[in-house]
Design an enzyme around this catalytic site. Structure first.
Site, PDB file in Angstrom:
ATOM      1  N   LYS A  29     -10.671   6.093  -1.558  1.00 54.85           N
ATOM      2  CA  LYS A  29     -11.846   5.569  -0.875  1.00 54.85           C
ATOM      3  C   LYS A  29     -12.024   6.227   0.494  1.00 54.85           C
ATOM      4  O   LYS A  29     -13.142   6.592   0.879  1.00 54.85           O
ATOM      5  CB  LYS A  29     -11.748   4.043  -0.731  1.00 54.85           C
ATOM      6  N   SER A  30     -10.939   6.383   1.240  1.00 53.11           N
ATOM      7  CA  SER A  30     -11.039   6.993   2.571  1.00 53.11           C
ATOM      8  C   SER A  30     -11.600   8.405   2.496  1.00 53.11           C
ATOM      9  O   SER A  30     -12.462   8.803   3.290  1.00 53.11           O
ATOM     10  CB  SER A  30      -9.657   7.022   3.244  1.00 53.11           C
ATOM     11  N   ARG A  34     -15.520  10.009   3.672  1.00 53.56           N
ATOM     12  CA  ARG A  34     -15.580  11.160   4.574  1.00 53.56           C
ATOM     13  C   ARG A  34     -16.228  12.360   3.902  1.00 53.56           C
ATOM     14  O   ARG A  34     -16.942  13.143   4.555  1.00 53.56           O
ATOM     15  CB  ARG A  34     -14.166  11.484   5.069  1.00 53.56           C
ATOM     16  N   GLY A 102     -15.927  -1.986   5.911  1.00 53.06           N
ATOM     17  CA  GLY A 102     -15.635  -1.799   7.322  1.00 53.06           C
ATOM     18  C   GLY A 102     -15.435  -0.340   7.678  1.00 53.06           C
ATOM     19  O   GLY A 102     -15.824   0.114   8.754  1.00 53.06           O
ATOM     20  N   ARG A 130     -16.693  -9.207  10.993  1.00 54.14           N
ATOM     21  CA  ARG A 130     -15.646  -8.304  11.464  1.00 54.14           C
ATOM     22  C   ARG A 130     -16.051  -7.632  12.774  1.00 54.14           C
ATOM     23  O   ARG A 130     -17.195  -7.228  12.961  1.00 54.14           O
ATOM     24  CB  ARG A 130     -15.326  -7.262  10.386  1.00 54.14           C
ATOM     25  N   SER A 175      -5.488   2.984  14.865  1.00 50.26           N
ATOM     26  CA  SER A 175      -6.590   2.699  13.950  1.00 50.26           C
ATOM     27  C   SER A 175      -7.233   4.003  13.522  1.00 50.26           C
ATOM     28  O   SER A 175      -7.847   4.694  14.334  1.00 50.26           O
ATOM     29  CB  SER A 175      -7.641   1.791  14.604  1.00 50.26           C
ATOM     30  N   ASP A 327      -3.249  -1.414   4.363  1.00 50.73           N
ATOM     31  CA  ASP A 327      -3.966  -2.101   3.290  1.00 50.73           C
ATOM     32  C   ASP A 327      -3.047  -2.626   2.195  1.00 50.73           C
ATOM     33  O   ASP A 327      -3.502  -3.338   1.299  1.00 50.73           O
ATOM     34  CB  ASP A 327      -4.996  -1.161   2.657  1.00 50.73           C
ATOM     35  N   LYS A 354      -9.148  -7.718   9.057  1.00 46.99           N
ATOM     36  CA  LYS A 354      -9.564  -7.022   7.838  1.00 46.99           C
ATOM     37  C   LYS A 354     -10.686  -7.812   7.179  1.00 46.99           C
ATOM     38  O   LYS A 354     -11.344  -8.638   7.810  1.00 46.99           O
ATOM     39  CB  LYS A 354      -8.348  -6.831   6.912  1.00 46.99           C
ATOM     40  N   ARG A 402      -8.571  -6.796  -1.950  1.00 48.13           N
ATOM     41  CA  ARG A 402      -7.130  -6.547  -2.069  1.00 48.13           C
ATOM     42  C   ARG A 402      -6.354  -7.849  -2.296  1.00 48.13           C
ATOM     43  O   ARG A 402      -5.348  -7.861  -3.006  1.00 48.13           O
ATOM     44  CB  ARG A 402      -6.625  -5.797  -0.844  1.00 48.13           C
TER      45      ARG A 402
END
Length: 449
Positions: A29-30, A34, A102, A130, A175, A327, A354, A402
């Site tokens: 996902k990350s 990107r 997020g 959030r 972060s 995570d 989160k 999650r």
């Protein structure tokens, strides 16, 4: 998932057979987020294979279209992005809805801060709770203006900088999202943007910037890890092959560790060392977990994970490991519930912000299923059974994918089935989760409650 969608309760029980076979989890996902964003900022057309097609990433694709990039799906997991170049994004005609993501919202703050356009961003009920001040604060120094609800929450409006200034910013806490937002903003600024992180966090942004032709320097110093980006590069379209998401792989992996007789292979998993804290922790707990066919693809290490059921023992997880597995703590807590002894996970303050207060919700997940757990400061302590987990509870997921998957994995290894009140949000990050787990189990182990 639509904000007003009906609840989708599921229940997981012990499978009829051990987990087995070779399986692929969805794309990382990350990296998927990107890939779409950098493709939109590059000159030319970026071809992406293996893109995660969960709701979170599809929101990012829609946002890039709204900002003027051409984003097309060519087949399952196969996408192309015709970019507009650094500084070339256009003002969107409507509100950007980031759903439950997020990561997308915070990274997009950075991208928008560097462009002289006005835009408004919102999200679902969970995302609107959030905090965004952690990114809007440092990004204001680039010359962007932000307006948010009380507490720095969405909906959020941003007027990007006309002449963005480079940032020199030290992160107060580790972060990857804040670091990446600062670097995205720095792409549009003249000069060098400098970000210092106290602990190394996932470096997909740095890797992808280099892949697209930017100049990025990284140095570990006495003050932390220093990342320097030369502003206003000409990013060139570059092909991206997205590996399987290690955070998604965590769920079938832990299930195979806990279900007796299981032997499972998870193919093509991203093994970036800043993402594999869970794998290191499980090995310390005695897990039989090995990597086969290790290789590098698109600047990211990749391999096949082979996992075999076996007993686990308690460990203490150091706080400095948190950024590499932030995570994965809910699913680690499930593994700890079956381990022998008391597992202590230290330094989990980040879990409080989160999709839910993941620290409190993880403790509640365990307690609902007969496992003694307590929170001491920012630490989570789990009293393992050294064997089977009692189970039998219903877990409130708080719109957190999650938590939902962790509870269902627990049900596969428990004496009594475990239910979740809503599993609909699993699709945001792991489309087809229940189907994959049922294939591995050779039957219907996860079913509608």
């Amino acid at each position: 998932m639509p904000h007003d969608a009906p609840l989708r309760p599921l229940r997981a029980g012990a499978p009829a057979a051990p987990l087995s076979g070779t399986h692929r989890v969805p794309g990382d996902k990350s990296i998927s987020h990107r890939a779409l964003m950098f493709g939109a900022l590059a000159i030319g057309t970026t071809e992406i294979e293996g893109l995660l097609e969960g709701e979170d990433v599809l929101r990012t694709a829609a946002a890039m279209r709204a900002l003027g990039a051409r984003v097309d799906q060519r087949g399952p997991g196969s996408w192309s992005v015709a970019g507009r170049g650094i500084g070339g994004l256009v003002e969107p005609a409507d509100i950007l809805d980031m759903g439950n993501s997020g990561t997308a919202a915070r990274l997009l703050c950075g991208l928008l801060a560097g462009h002289p356009i006005f835009s408004v961003m919102t999200g679902d009920a969970s995302l609107r709770r959030r905090p965004m001040l952690r990114v809007t604060g440092p990004l204001s120094a680039i010359g962007a203006s932000f307006w948010t609800r009380e507490g720095g929450r969405l909906p959020l409006a941003v007027r990007g900088a006309i002449d963005p200034l480079p940032l020199d910013y030290r992160l107060p806490v580790a972060s990857a999202q804040v670091k990446s937002a600062c670097l995205l903003a720095g792409l549009c600024a003249r000069g060098t943007t400098r970000v210092v992180e106290p602990e190394p966090t996932r470096d997909h942004t740095e890797n992808m910037l280099r892949h697209f032709g930017a100049t990025v320097r990284v140095e570990d110093t006495g003050e932390g890890r220093v990342i320097e980006l030369e502003g206003q590069p000409e990013l060139r379209a570059a092909p991206i092959l997205v590996p399987g998401d290690p955070s998604s792989a965590a769920f079938p992996l832990v299930a195979a560790l806990l279900v007796p007789g299981s032997h499972l292979t998870l193919a093509n998993i991203g093994l970036n060392p800043l993402r594999t804290g869970l794998f290191a922790t499980l090995r310390e707990m005695g897990a039989e977990l090995r990597v086969e066919n290790a290789r590098v693809e698109g600047g990211e290490p990749v391999g096949d994970l082979v996992v075999t059921h076996g007993p686990l023992h308690a460990v203490e997880v150091p706080p400095e490991r948190a950024p590499s597995m932030i995570d994965e703590y809910p699913i680690l807590a499930v593994a700890a519930a079956a381990a022998k002894g008391i597992t202590r996970m230290r330094g989990l303050a980040e879990l409080r912000v989160k999709e839910s207060d993941r620290l409190a919700a993880t403790a509640a997940l365990l307690a609902a299923n007969g496992i003694e757990a307590r929170i001491e400061g920012d630490d989570l302590l789990v009293q393992g059974t050294g064997g089977a987990i009692p189970g039998g509870g219903t877990v409130a997921t708080h719109m957190d994918h999650r938590l939902a998957m962790s509870a269902l994995v627990m049900g596969l290894a428990a004496r009594n089935p475990v239910a979740v009140d809503d599993a609909g949000f699993i699709e945001t990050s792991f489309p087809g989760f229940a189907a994959l787990m049922n294939r591995a189990a050779g039957g219907e182990a996860i079913v509608a409650a």
